[in-house]
Design an enzyme around this catalytic site. Structure first.
Site, short mmCIF file in Angstrom:
data_model
loop_
_atom_site.label_atom_id
_atom_site.label_comp_id
_atom_site.label_asym_id
_atom_site.label_seq_id
_atom_site.Cartn_x
_atom_site.Cartn_y
_atom_site.Cartn_z
N HIS A 143 46.86 -25.57 -3.55
CA HIS A 143 46.46 -24.58 -4.55
C HIS A 143 46.82 -23.20 -4.02
CE1 HIS A 143 43.10 -23.85 -1.82
NE2 HIS A 143 42.73 -25.12 -1.93
N HIS A 192 46.18 -22.32 -0.31
CA HIS A 192 47.17 -22.78 0.65
C HIS A 192 48.42 -21.90 0.63
CE1 HIS A 192 44.99 -26.68 -0.17
NE2 HIS A 192 45.00 -26.67 1.15
N GLN A 224 35.69 -24.80 11.32
CA GLN A 224 36.94 -25.40 11.75
C GLN A 224 37.84 -24.38 12.44
OE1 GLN A 224 39.40 -28.31 9.30
NE2 GLN A 224 40.57 -26.43 8.98
N LEU A 272 38.53 -21.30 -3.59
CA LEU A 272 39.49 -22.33 -3.96
C LEU A 272 39.44 -23.48 -2.97
CD1 LEU A 272 42.64 -20.33 -5.14
CD2 LEU A 272 40.62 -21.04 -6.44
#
Length: 283
Positions: free
Chosen positions: A30, A33, A154, A185
């Site tokens: 999306h 990215h 992360q 998103l």
């Protein structure tokens, strides 16, 4: 733009070129990215340095009850999007290429960082993430790697792993890309029904309220966090955590840090229907 499926071809191609800027993904791309790819284009060492994206759905980071099998595989569409964003090379190995034998050697991140928050509710998740990211780093050997801040913990784990292994890679955290109504998103937003998609923005709104109240010395943090979770439950959500943490190590701040100017972050994870969403907001 090249699409490469084998490690041998990847290494032969990259050996002849300067250090890459790298964006690892699981596909089903999306605009968030693509913004990482745009960042990689800006961060590459030289105009002729390649921008590489990987597409690999990593079984090691999924729990048995999670969505590994139904996670959308949209390679043809993803390749078109990456080419339009300025990507030079896509590494899209299948599972046999990246894991030709059982991956019994794994990276175990420290419990103090990896077994809290996401790690508490998804045990083993960061072992899977670190293992595949380290392996991809060895495959691509980038000079720069770009990760989104939406996956805040992360990013912290990967930064620490890169530092501890003395990898010659600059880790870049890119700001979360949001829809017009503020929803972060995510590839998993596609699982939401029309009604759930309308409701999903509530997670960010609750985090904003928690952030606004968090600096008030007259309020107890544990009560603020409990109220945030209760607000979501009343709307049909199943929250895992809504919490205020230090940006530096994701541990709870002291009262002095909370009420002063220490860099903090509010983080939340909650399930809406069958879809688990995460978000965060830096203070």
């Amino acid at each position: 733009m090249q699409v490469i499926h084998s490690l041998r071809e990847l290494r032969a191609t990259l050996d002849a070129r300067s250090a890459a800027a790298f964006v690892p993904t699981m596909g089903n791309l999306h605009e968030g990215h693509l913004s990482l790819v745009h960042e990689a284009v800006q961060r590459r060492a030289a105009p002729d340095s390649p921008v590489v994206a990987s597409i690999f759905v990593n079984r090691l980071q999924f729990l048995p009850h999670e969505d590994f099998d139904r996670y959308p595989r949209t390679l043809a569409r993803d390749v078109e999007l990456l080419a339009s964003a300025g990507c030079d090379l896509v590494f899209a190995p299948d599972e046999r290429e990246l894991y030709p034998e059982p991956q019994v050697y794994k990276v175990q991140p420290p419990a103090a960082l990896a077994d809290i928050l996401e790690g508490e509710f998804r045990p083993g998740f960061f072992t899977g993430v670190c293992t595949v990211v380290l392996k991809l780093f060895h495959c691509v050997q980038p000079a720069v790697a770009v990760f989104g801040k939406k996956d805040y913990q992360q990013l912290q784990v990967i930064e620490a792993m890169t530092r501890q292994f003395a990898l010659p890679i600059q880790i870049v955290g890119h700001d979360t890309v949001r829809a017009g109504d503020g929803l972060a998103l995510s590839s998993r937003n596609g699982y939401l029904s029309k009604e759930e998609r309308h409701e999903a923005v509530t997670l960010q709104q609750v985090l904003h309220r928690l952030a606004d109240a968090a600096r008030d010395p007259g309020r107890r943090l544990v009560e603020l966090e409990a109220q945030a979770a209760a607000d979501l439950r009343q709307r049909g959500w199943a929250p895992d955590y809504l919490t205020l943490r230090r940006r530096s190590d994701l541990l709870a701040p002291t009262d002095n840090e909370r009420c002063g100017s220490a860099p903090l972050v509010v983080l939340g994870a909650a399930r809406l229907g069958s879809t688990r969403l995460i978000d965060n907001l830096e203070l």
